[in-house]
Motif scaffolding. Structure first.
Motif, mmCIF file in Angstrom:
data_model
loop_
_atom_site.group_PDB
_atom_site.id
_atom_site.type_symbol
_atom_site.label_atom_id
_atom_site.label_comp_id
_atom_site.label_asym_id
_atom_site.label_seq_id
_atom_site.Cartn_x
_atom_site.Cartn_y
_atom_site.Cartn_z
ATOM 1 N N ASP A 73 0.941 -1.205 -0.160
ATOM 2 C CA ASP A 73 0.000 0.066 -0.104
ATOM 3 C C ASP A 73 0.906 1.355 -0.162
ATOM 4 O O ASP A 73 0.474 2.227 -0.466
ATOM 5 C CB ASP A 73 -0.980 -0.202 1.097
ATOM 6 N N TRP A 95 -8.199 -6.520 -2.374
ATOM 7 C CA TRP A 95 -8.106 -6.371 -0.943
ATOM 8 C C TRP A 95 -7.352 -5.153 0.043
ATOM 9 O O TRP A 95 -7.517 -4.754 0.953
ATOM 10 C CB TRP A 95 -7.808 -7.535 -0.026
ATOM 11 N N SER A 97 -6.532 -1.237 0.392
ATOM 12 C CA SER A 97 -7.165 -0.135 0.510
ATOM 13 C C SER A 97 -6.398 1.171 0.453
ATOM 14 O O SER A 97 -5.166 1.008 0.793
ATOM 15 C CB SER A 97 -8.207 -0.055 1.751
ATOM 16 N N GLY A 98 -7.007 2.410 0.292
ATOM 17 C CA GLY A 98 -6.216 3.567 0.240
ATOM 18 C C GLY A 98 -5.206 3.733 -0.559
ATOM 19 O O GLY A 98 -4.083 4.345 -0.419
ATOM 20 N N ASP A 124 -2.100 -8.021 6.077
ATOM 21 C CA ASP A 124 -3.207 -7.349 5.803
ATOM 22 C C ASP A 124 -3.843 -6.896 7.255
ATOM 23 O O ASP A 124 -4.395 -7.718 7.857
ATOM 24 C CB ASP A 124 -4.225 -8.359 5.360
ATOM 25 N N ASN A 125 -3.464 -5.721 7.427
ATOM 26 C CA ASN A 125 -4.246 -5.143 8.670
ATOM 27 C C ASN A 125 -4.260 -3.615 8.281
ATOM 28 O O ASN A 125 -3.994 -3.165 7.491
ATOM 29 C CB ASN A 125 -3.170 -5.262 10.015
ATOM 30 N N PRO A 126 -4.921 -2.930 9.320
ATOM 31 C CA PRO A 126 -5.249 -1.368 9.065
ATOM 32 C C PRO A 126 -3.807 -0.418 8.938
ATOM 33 O O PRO A 126 -3.890 0.651 8.100
ATOM 34 C CB PRO A 126 -5.922 -1.088 10.262
ATOM 35 N N PHE A 127 -2.846 -1.021 9.090
ATOM 36 C CA PHE A 127 -1.623 -0.461 8.934
ATOM 37 C C PHE A 127 -0.683 -0.700 7.910
ATOM 38 O O PHE A 127 0.504 -0.170 7.522
ATOM 39 C CB PHE A 127 -0.766 -0.247 10.403
ATOM 40 N N TRP A 128 -0.843 -1.859 7.370
ATOM 41 C CA TRP A 128 0.169 -2.389 6.635
ATOM 42 C C TRP A 128 -0.671 -3.480 5.916
ATOM 43 O O TRP A 128 -1.240 -4.320 6.229
ATOM 44 C CB TRP A 128 1.232 -3.138 7.286
ATOM 45 N N GLN A 129 -0.450 -3.385 4.441
ATOM 46 C CA GLN A 129 -1.332 -4.086 3.306
ATOM 47 C C GLN A 129 -0.147 -4.517 2.370
ATOM 48 O O GLN A 129 0.349 -3.833 1.675
ATOM 49 C CB GLN A 129 -2.385 -3.707 2.894
#
Length: 221
Positions: A73, A95, A97-98, A124-129
């Motif tokens: 990301d 999958w 985002s951002g 895959d988490n809110p801080f790192w994809q």
């Protein structure tokens, strides 16, 4: 030059093999941001590119560019500029985002893979994809693993990213690849599976030595 280079780039080739090549746009930078282009399924896939004069000449040695792929990301880099020049879309995992809103080029979402590359989820988490690509021979891991100095504890050939040291991505132990291409530093072309295992198995144990080594480097001790 600092952590990340800017201004006039100086393309330096790395990781050349049959059907693929990598480059550093700013070889003097601390981050050693590596870009790659790999043939798969009859097309050339440009992965997480940092642009530089001479990139198009390098790509012209291979097949037609099928698309530009973003695997992390934070690795939007110069994906839009390279894609626009070759009139191809930027491929982003379904999958992730951002990312799409920050890319000024047509975007294609993909879930299974591109060419003959299969896409797997590394983080895959809110801080790192982060995703990885594997075609049975070439494994591309953009951030979780790297050979640049600040990834590697003393004595390591390959290191887990400093922020993932406590919980390394053990799914990467499953791959038996001929070569590993990483997003920071040169790739690994010998005993890839063994080198990955060494890095992941030693990740926690060598975490403190890595942090101390990086601290000394940053403060100039």
């Amino acid at each position: 030059m600092g952590m990340k280079g800017s201004g006039a780039a100086e393309l330096t080739e790395i990781d050349r093999f049959e059907g693929g090549v990598g480059w550093l746009a700013y070889p003097g930078e601390t981050m050693q941001r590596a870009s790659h282009a790999v043939e798969s399924g009859g097309k050339l896939w440009v992965i997480d590119p940092v642009d530089a004069d001479g990139v198009d000449d390098l790509l012209a040695e291979y097949g037609d560019v099928g698309g530009v792929v973003v695997l992390l990301d934070r690795h939007k880099r110069d994906s839009a500029a390279v894609a626009d020049r070759h009139d191809v879309p930027v491929y982003v995992p379904e999958w992730m985002s951002g990312v799409e809103s920050d890319i000024d080029a047509p975007v294609v979402r993909f879930e299974e893979g591109v060419g003959e590359f299969a896409l797997d989820i590394v983080v895959d988490n809110p801080f790192w994809q982060e995703g990885a690509l594997f075609d049975g021979e070439t494994l591309v891991v953009p951030e979780a693993l790297g050979t640049v100095s600040y990834f590697r504890a003393p004595g390591e050939r390959l290191g887990v990213h400093p922020m993932l040291r406590a919980v390394p991505p053990r799914s990467l132990l499953e791959y038996d690849a001929d070569r590993l291409l990483v997003g920071h530093g040169e790739g690994v072309f010998e005993d890839v599976r063994g080198v990955i295992r060494e890095a992941i198995d030693g990740s926690r144990r060598k975490m403190v030595p890595l942090y101390l080594d990086n601290l000394r480097g940053f403060i100039g001790l």
